[in-house]
Motif scaffolding. Structure first.
Motif, PDB file in Angstrom:
ATOM      1  N   ARG A  86      93.514  33.938 104.874  1.00 18.91           N
ATOM      2  CA  ARG A  86      93.400  33.164 105.384  1.00 18.91           C
ATOM      3  C   ARG A  86      92.524  32.102 105.098  1.00 18.91           C
ATOM      4  O   ARG A  86      92.439  30.869 104.844  1.00 18.91           O
ATOM      5  CB  ARG A  86      93.162  32.177 107.035  1.00 18.91           C
ATOM      6  CG  ARG A  86      93.329  30.872 107.369  1.00 18.91           C
ATOM      7  CD  ARG A  86      91.938  30.808 107.902  1.00 18.91           C
ATOM      8  NE  ARG A  86      91.051  29.954 108.869  1.00 18.91           N
ATOM      9  CZ  ARG A  86      91.390  28.652 108.761  1.00 18.91           C
ATOM     10  NH1 ARG A  86      90.836  28.629 107.544  1.00 18.91           N
ATOM     11  NH2 ARG A  86      91.051  27.810 109.330  1.00 18.91           N
ATOM     12  N   SER A 143      95.529  22.496 103.644  1.00 14.98           N
ATOM     13  CA  SER A 143      96.496  22.627 103.681  1.00 14.98           C
ATOM     14  C   SER A 143      96.690  24.232 104.689  1.00 14.98           C
ATOM     15  O   SER A 143      96.869  24.370 105.931  1.00 14.98           O
ATOM     16  CB  SER A 143      97.614  23.076 102.988  1.00 14.98           C
ATOM     17  OG  SER A 143      97.856  22.117 102.021  1.00 14.98           O
ATOM     18  N   MET A 144      95.804  25.117 104.306  1.00 16.44           N
ATOM     19  CA  MET A 144      95.912  26.263 105.323  1.00 16.44           C
ATOM     20  C   MET A 144      94.984  26.140 105.983  1.00 16.44           C
ATOM     21  O   MET A 144      95.956  25.781 107.724  1.00 16.44           O
ATOM     22  CB  MET A 144      94.771  26.991 104.607  1.00 16.44           C
ATOM     23  CG  MET A 144      94.879  28.347 105.339  1.00 16.44           C
ATOM     24  SD  MET A 144      96.426  29.677 106.082  1.00 16.44           S
ATOM     25  CE  MET A 144      96.339  30.182 104.140  1.00 16.44           C
ATOM     26  N   ARG A 146      94.957  22.821 107.692  1.00 16.45           N
ATOM     27  CA  ARG A 146      95.493  21.939 108.906  1.00 16.45           C
ATOM     28  C   ARG A 146      97.299  23.135 109.704  1.00 16.45           C
ATOM     29  O   ARG A 146      97.084  22.765 110.641  1.00 16.45           O
ATOM     30  CB  ARG A 146      96.785  21.243 107.684  1.00 16.45           C
ATOM     31  CG  ARG A 146      96.032  20.153 107.676  1.00 16.45           C
ATOM     32  CD  ARG A 146      97.008  18.634 106.736  1.00 16.45           C
ATOM     33  NE  ARG A 146      97.639  19.157 105.501  1.00 16.45           N
ATOM     34  CZ  ARG A 146      96.489  19.062 104.909  1.00 16.45           C
ATOM     35  NH1 ARG A 146      95.385  18.430 104.880  1.00 16.45           N
ATOM     36  NH2 ARG A 146      96.967  19.575 103.252  1.00 16.45           N
ATOM     37  N   VAL A 147      97.304  24.316 108.665  1.00 13.89           N
ATOM     38  CA  VAL A 147      98.816  25.056 109.559  1.00 13.89           C
ATOM     39  C   VAL A 147      97.638  25.280 110.644  1.00 13.89           C
ATOM     40  O   VAL A 147      98.178  25.747 112.178  1.00 13.89           O
ATOM     41  CB  VAL A 147      99.360  25.839 107.874  1.00 13.89           C
ATOM     42  CG1 VAL A 147      99.899  27.126 108.933  1.00 13.89           C
ATOM     43  CG2 VAL A 147      99.517  25.154 107.585  1.00 13.89           C
ATOM     44  N   VAL A 148      96.982  26.468 110.773  1.00 15.74           N
ATOM     45  CA  VAL A 148      95.618  27.050 111.481  1.00 15.74           C
ATOM     46  C   VAL A 148      95.358  25.728 112.683  1.00 15.74           C
ATOM     47  O   VAL A 148      95.520  26.499 113.558  1.00 15.74           O
ATOM     48  CB  VAL A 148      94.704  27.998 111.135  1.00 15.74           C
ATOM     49  CG1 VAL A 148      93.871  28.067 111.994  1.00 15.74           C
ATOM     50  CG2 VAL A 148      94.566  28.279 110.227  1.00 15.74           C
ATOM     51  N   ASP A 150      97.069  23.726 113.919  1.00 16.21           N
ATOM     52  CA  ASP A 150      98.644  22.943 114.530  1.00 16.21           C
ATOM     53  C   ASP A 150      99.106  24.299 115.177  1.00 16.21           C
ATOM     54  O   ASP A 150      99.669  24.148 115.593  1.00 16.21           O
ATOM     55  CB  ASP A 150      99.839  22.872 113.771  1.00 16.21           C
ATOM     56  CG  ASP A 150      99.720  21.470 111.789  1.00 16.21           C
ATOM     57  OD1 ASP A 150      98.849  20.305 113.160  1.00 16.21           O
ATOM     58  OD2 ASP A 150      99.807  21.072 111.158  1.00 16.21           O
ATOM     59  N   SER A 152     100.155  26.879 113.577  1.00 18.06           N
ATOM     60  CA  SER A 152     101.437  27.839 112.853  1.00 18.06           C
ATOM     61  C   SER A 152     100.995  28.860 111.932  1.00 18.06           C
ATOM     62  O   SER A 152     100.280  29.485 111.852  1.00 18.06           O
ATOM     63  CB  SER A 152     102.008  26.632 111.873  1.00 18.06           C
ATOM     64  OG  SER A 152     102.627  25.263 112.669  1.00 18.06           O
TER      65      SER A 152
END
Length: 153
Positions: A86, A143-144, A146-148, A150, A152
């Motif tokens: 991550r 991007s990573m 944001r994913v974390v 959220d 996801s």
């Protein structure tokens, strides 16, 4: 594990091509500096860098950055789904930033030397490529993040 390493590197290599090549150049540059033949001695193009640190210190610094960067690229491609994967885009951005520092020092040193050298055609280009790699890695890191954030996977 060897298959996973191969596939991880193979699948991400096209997008990270310049990062791999620049890391290799960094390691090779460092190896030349720590080699038995002096590179800085008597060469006015390298006088500015020699005034800051010993040639071998620059060499080990370059090798450390290059190896650090290669490891980050292996983790980024091979272990992207892990807890430490991550952070690999963040580490890639840091590695590119450290590389930019070295390319900038070389470029400024060559400019300040007033020596006619073809290095002024090469090192600024490496600096620009790594500056572009910082932008790409920070976009990946964002991007990573944001994913974390959220939640996801």
């Amino acid at each position: 594990m060897p298959v996973r390493l191969y596939l991880g590197i193979h699948d991400h290599f096209p997008a990270r091509r310049s990062e791999w090549v620049l890391a290799g150049i960094m390691v090779a540059w460092g190896c030349i500096l720590i080699g038995p033949a002096p590179t800085f001695a008597g060469n006015p193009a390298w006088a500015q860098m020699a005034a800051m640190m010993k040639e071998s210190t620059w060499g080990w610094f370059a090798i450390a950055i290059g190896v650090f960067r290669l490891l980050a690229l292996v983790v980024n491609g091979t272990f992207s789904g892990t807890w430490y994967g991550r952070w690999s885009p963040h580490v890639r951005a840091l590695a590119s930033f450290l590389s930019c520092f070295l390319w900038l020092q070389i470029t400024f040193g060559l400019l300040a030397s007033d020596a006619a050298t073809t290095g002024l055609a090469v090192y600024p280009g490496l600096l620009v490529l790594d500056a572009m790699n910082i932008v790409a890695a920070t976009k990946d890191a964002a991007s990573m993040d944001r994913v974390v954030a959220d939640g996801s996977p």
